[in-house]
Design an enzyme around this catalytic site. Structure first.
Site, PDB file in Angstrom:
ATOM      1  N   LYS A   1      45.600 -16.647 -42.969  1.00 14.30           N
ATOM      2  CA  LYS A   1      46.033 -16.619 -41.978  1.00 14.30           C
ATOM      3  C   LYS A   1      48.250 -16.518 -42.307  1.00 14.30           C
ATOM      4  O   LYS A   1      48.354 -17.251 -43.416  1.00 14.30           O
ATOM      5  CB  LYS A   1      46.112 -17.673 -40.733  1.00 14.30           C
ATOM      6  CG  LYS A   1      46.636 -17.517 -39.609  1.00 14.30           C
ATOM      7  CD  LYS A   1      46.531 -18.996 -38.465  1.00 14.30           C
ATOM      8  CE  LYS A   1      47.337 -18.792 -36.842  1.00 14.30           C
ATOM      9  NZ  LYS A   1      46.247 -19.203 -36.248  1.00 14.30           N
TER      10      LYS A   1
ATOM     11  N   GLU B   1      36.922 -27.063 -24.138  1.00 16.00           N
ATOM     12  CA  GLU B   1      37.521 -28.277 -22.690  1.00 16.00           C
ATOM     13  C   GLU B   1      36.376 -28.818 -22.308  1.00 16.00           C
ATOM     14  O   GLU B   1      36.649 -30.104 -22.198  1.00 16.00           O
ATOM     15  CB  GLU B   1      38.195 -27.071 -22.066  1.00 16.00           C
ATOM     16  CG  GLU B   1      39.475 -26.720 -23.015  1.00 16.00           C
ATOM     17  CD  GLU B   1      39.198 -25.652 -23.821  1.00 16.00           C
ATOM     18  OE1 GLU B   1      38.395 -25.269 -24.086  1.00 16.00           O
ATOM     19  OE2 GLU B   1      40.502 -25.215 -24.326  1.00 16.00           O
TER      20      GLU B   1
ATOM     21  N   ARG C   1      38.059 -23.654 -18.163  1.00 14.22           N
ATOM     22  CA  ARG C   1      36.806 -24.429 -18.216  1.00 14.22           C
ATOM     23  C   ARG C   1      36.206 -25.430 -18.453  1.00 14.22           C
ATOM     24  O   ARG C   1      35.023 -24.891 -18.793  1.00 14.22           O
ATOM     25  CB  ARG C   1      37.447 -23.991 -19.816  1.00 14.22           C
ATOM     26  CG  ARG C   1      36.239 -23.097 -21.038  1.00 14.22           C
ATOM     27  CD  ARG C   1      35.816 -22.911 -21.598  1.00 14.22           C
ATOM     28  NE  ARG C   1      36.055 -20.792 -21.921  1.00 14.22           N
ATOM     29  CZ  ARG C   1      36.202 -20.117 -22.425  1.00 14.22           C
ATOM     30  NH1 ARG C   1      36.207 -20.705 -24.155  1.00 14.22           N
ATOM     31  NH2 ARG C   1      37.006 -18.968 -22.488  1.00 14.22           N
TER      32      ARG C   1
HETATM   33  C1  LIG Z   1      39.616 -22.063 -24.053  1.00 16.52           C
HETATM   34  C2  LIG Z   1      41.042 -21.933 -24.850  1.00 16.52           C
HETATM   35  N1  LIG Z   1      40.851 -22.860 -25.612  1.00 16.52           N
HETATM   36  C3  LIG Z   1      42.168 -22.988 -25.999  1.00 16.52           C
HETATM   37  C4  LIG Z   1      42.987 -21.547 -26.858  1.00 16.52           C
HETATM   38  C5  LIG Z   1      44.204 -21.670 -27.642  1.00 16.52           C
HETATM   39  N2  LIG Z   1      44.237 -21.374 -28.905  1.00 16.52           N
HETATM   40  C6  LIG Z   1      44.526 -19.915 -28.471  1.00 16.52           C
HETATM   41  S1  LIG Z   1      44.469 -18.934 -30.281  1.00 16.52           S
HETATM   42  C7  LIG Z   1      43.532 -20.786 -30.636  1.00 16.52           C
HETATM   43  C8  LIG Z   1      43.066 -21.045 -32.091  1.00 16.52           C
HETATM   44  C9  LIG Z   1      42.075 -20.226 -32.634  1.00 16.52           C
HETATM   45  O1  LIG Z   1      41.628 -19.874 -34.029  1.00 16.52           O
HETATM   46  P1  LIG Z   1      40.881 -19.474 -34.675  1.00 16.52           P
HETATM   47  O2  LIG Z   1      39.627 -18.373 -33.295  1.00 16.52           O
HETATM   48  O3  LIG Z   1      40.371 -19.780 -36.331  1.00 16.52           O
HETATM   49  O4  LIG Z   1      41.660 -18.034 -34.803  1.00 16.52           O
HETATM   50  P2  LIG Z   1      43.008 -17.823 -36.140  1.00 16.52           P
HETATM   51  O5  LIG Z   1      44.068 -17.623 -34.693  1.00 16.52           O
HETATM   52  O6  LIG Z   1      43.029 -18.898 -36.812  1.00 16.52           O
HETATM   53  O7  LIG Z   1      42.950 -16.445 -36.436  1.00 16.52           O
HETATM   54  C10 LIG Z   1      43.442 -21.568 -29.781  1.00 16.52           C
HETATM   55  C11 LIG Z   1      43.001 -23.218 -30.286  1.00 16.52           C
HETATM   56  C12 LIG Z   1      42.509 -20.959 -25.338  1.00 16.52           C
HETATM   57  N3  LIG Z   1      42.933 -19.632 -26.403  1.00 16.52           N
HETATM   58  N4  LIG Z   1      41.295 -20.510 -25.443  1.00 16.52           N
END
Ligand SMILES: Cc1ncc(C[n+]2csc(CCOP(=O)(O)OP(=O)(O)O)c2C)c(N)n1
Length: 642
Positions: free
Chosen positions: A289, A375, A403
């Site tokens: 990242k 969630e 959710r």
């Molecule tokens: C249902 C839901 N909960 C929380 C989030 C907030 N959120 C956005 S990106 C993220 C992290 C995602 O991590 P990953 O899939 O590993 O992607 P990366 O950012 O590391 O590329 C979170 C928790 C979301 N978008 N959707």
């Protein structure tokens, strides 16, 4: 322009079709330029930086190998889709990202045919890819055609139940589809949970270099295993070393892990998969990242979300804050409570910083739980913590709590368990747009029997509400508050325990009563000031509670005024609807009482500044003022002139 990076090759690429003639060496150059352009664009707009930088090579490889928009490329969450947007006819608008009238910070069907499925909430991509692949096989017709279905999902997003529900179904249906697991060992915060350790084990047992060597020769190696089917494929796969991967148990062929920043690995693997795959395939790609931009790589959140910044130093250009943030106030008060009461505990779904729980996690790690992007689980887990005699605060953004709604109903409300819901990002949130707006929680929480629902009008009120929630053991209770800074009010020396279902009078006036629920109180006061210059002095009250309603206060307001106007930062079906129901039940309308309810309009409002979005929603001071004039039958100045 001098502050823009030099991008001679990227300048020739308006759409993926323009990439088809490029050599693999040119694709490496293209990736380099795409990274520079992404950094440059986000430095001027702010937004999600780290995730996009991590998938630059993957984006180039996918668009070089597959034929979008016929092939459906589905980005999970889609906060990593900025490089994809640059390559798909949107480079000319990339510096409008997340601004009013500009590009969305997420994929959006209405924005481009290259965005076949919108997202922003996580873990939907595998379900969507499966839907496209089944539609294709059933003869579905769409303008761009239906080709491959490809989901790109992060290791954080993969931790959610929905991703597993989709894989379970995909393995069963055995449709040709491709899932790319983008494993950067990060969520927003470091990922938590058994899946994360499992993924680490998949590549920890052998040195990654060896695999890299294997994958480098993948052009020659890969067809062979595919020709001979799953058994041979396994021989080159890391999963074999740990006795077959979980993904294979779910019916996927598993390939990986491969270096997601090395096009020499990505391109042959994708080409081979395209040529030979049958059934569902999971390609495990390792990335970093924030890759390629030191300030992002070294940031605590790997540049997950950033304000505008200086490209050279990485320094973010944040406006100085005048008041504490609501999130910070919640986090601080919770810790104060936890110091005194060892039953206080907290649950976040992958948002320890966003919800202000980091402080609690630091001070009381054994009582603060990051459950991952989960969630649904988080809510039920909190319900059982309450059933077990603890005092759980379930801290979630309004939009993500959606959710976990069945769990709120079924596990919390029906069982009357005292879960304390701290609902952050209530109301319109700004740059993240409609997917992140906290529009519905007043409605979906207030209609639940036994649920107490509060909204803080300012940060001092939030202090009282956190303490009131902690003391409320009779059943579930929720309090909502917006994103961003408070109003700058004086903070209380001692928190008050609010009487459940009692509002407060702010000012007593005549003719019209303004009843606010939440932080529109500030705009309501401004409207009242403007009205007083016109000789109208409205009464103002802060409802504090949408459930239970302060019947006495509301009916007194009705008795003493010609008209009542409710104001809330939520969609129809919330506070105002409950007040209307009360007034209807009490026969107030039979006598012709004038009532208006100011709620969010029945549309999804695109990204802009929160103030601008509330302007669109017609909920700022001037519109409140106009509503008062309208209900009293006083023509506004504009109308008089007309
Ligand atoms: C249902 C839901 N909960 C929380 C989030 C907030 N959120 C956005 S990106 C993220 C992290 C995602 O991590 P990953 O899939 O590993 O992607 P990366 O950012 O590391 O590329 C979170 C928790 C979301 N978008 N959707």
């Amino acid at each position: 322009m001098s502050d823009r990076p030099s991008t001679p090759l990227l300048d020739q690429i308006a759409r993926p079709a323009d990439m088809k003639g490029l050599s693999d060496t040119q694709l490496v150059q293209l990736a380099h330029e795409l990274r520079q352009e992404t950094i440059s664009a986000v430095s001027t707009t702010g937004g999600h930086l780290g995730a996009g930088l991590g998938v630059v090579e993957l984006t180039v490889a996918l668009h070089a190998v597959f034929n979008t928009p016929r092939d459906k490329l589905i980005w999970d969450v889609s906060h990593q889709s900025y490089p994809h947007k640059i390559l798909t006819e949107r480079r000319d608008r990339i510096r409008t990202l997340r601004t009013k009238g500009g590009l969305s910070g997420f994929t959006k069907r209405s924005e481009s045919p290259y965005d076949p499925f919108g997202a922003a909430h996580s873990s939907t991509s595998i379900s969507a890819a499966l839907g496209f692949s089944v539609a294709r096989d059933l003869g579905g017709v769409v303008p761009e055609g239906l080709g491959e279905a490809i989901a790109v999902i992060g290791d954080g997003a993969m931790s959610a139940g929905m991703a597993f529900e989709a894989m379970n179904n995909a393995g069963h249906l055995d449709k040709r589809m491709i899932v790319i697991l983008n494993d950067n060992e990060m969520s927003i915060a470091p990922p938590v949970g058994a899946l994360s350790s499992y993924l680490s084990r998949l590549y920890a047992e052998e040195p990654f270099q060896e695999l890299k060597a294997v994958a480098k020769g993948a052009a020659s190696l890969l067809p062979e295993p595919f020709r001979e089917g799953a058994k041979r494929a396994k021989d080159m796969l890391k999963g074999m070393a740990v006795g077959g991967t979980m993904f294979e148990s779910l019916g996927f062929s598993y390939i990986g892990p491969i270096d997601g920043h090395d096009l020499d690995q990505l391109l042959p693997v994708l080409r081979t998969v395209k040529a030979r795959a049958r059934g569902p395939i999971l390609i495990h790609v390792l990335t970093k990242k924030g890759k390629g931009y030191a300030p992002a790589e070294t940031a605590r959140d790997k540049g997950h979300a950033t304000a505008k910044f200086d490209m050279v130093t990485g320094e973010q250009k944040k406006a100085p804050s005048n008041a504490p943030s609501y999130t910070g106030v919640f986090g601080d008060e919770l810790v104060k409570l936890a110091v005194k009461d060892d039953k206080i505990c907290a649950v976040t779904a992958a948002m320890p910083d966003g919800t202000g729980l980091s402080l609690m996690a630091e001070r009381y790690p054994s009582r603060c739980f990051d459950v991952g992007i989960a969630e649904q689980h988080g809510v039920t887990f909190a319900a059982a913590l309450a059933a077990g005699g603890m005092k759980p605060f379930c801290a979630m953004y309004s939009t993500f709590l959606q959710r976990g709604y069945d769990q709120v109903v079924h596990d919390v409300a029906i069982q009357r368990l005292p879960v304390r819901f701290a609902i952050d990002r209530a109301g319109l949130v700004g740059a993240d747009g409609a997917t992140h707006a906290g529009s519905f929680d007043i409605g979906f929480m207030s209609n639940l029997p036994g649920m107490v629902v509060m909204a803080a009008a300012d940060e001092a009120e939030l202090v009282h509400m956190v303490h009131t929630a902690a003391a409320h053991d009779a059943g579930p209770i929720a309090f909502r508050y917006p994103r961003g800074e408070g109003e700058g009010v004086e903070m209380p020396e001692e928190p008050q325990l609010l009487e459940i279902g009692k509002g407060r009078m702010i000012q007593t006036g005549k003719r019209v009563a303004l009843l606010s629920f939440g932080t529109r109180l500030g705009e309501t006061r401004k409207a009242a000031e403007a009205l007083s210059a016109k000789g109208i002095t409205p009464t103002i009250a802060d409802a504090r509670f949408a459930k239970p309603l302060d019947r006495e206060m509301i009916l007194n307001l009705v008795a003493d005024h010609e008209a009542l106007i409710t104001i809330e930062e939520g969609a129809v079906g919330g506070f105002g609807s409950h007040v209307a129901q009360l007034l209807a039940d009490e026969g107030v309308f039979d006598a012709g009482f004038k009532f208006r309810s100011m709620v969010l309009p029945d549309t999804f409002i695109d990204q802009a500044s929160p103030k601008d979005m509330y302007e669109t929603a017609a909920m700022n001071a001037p519109q409140i003022e106009a509503k008062v004039l309208e209900v009293l039958g006083v023509a506004s100045i504009g109308e008089k002139r007309a």
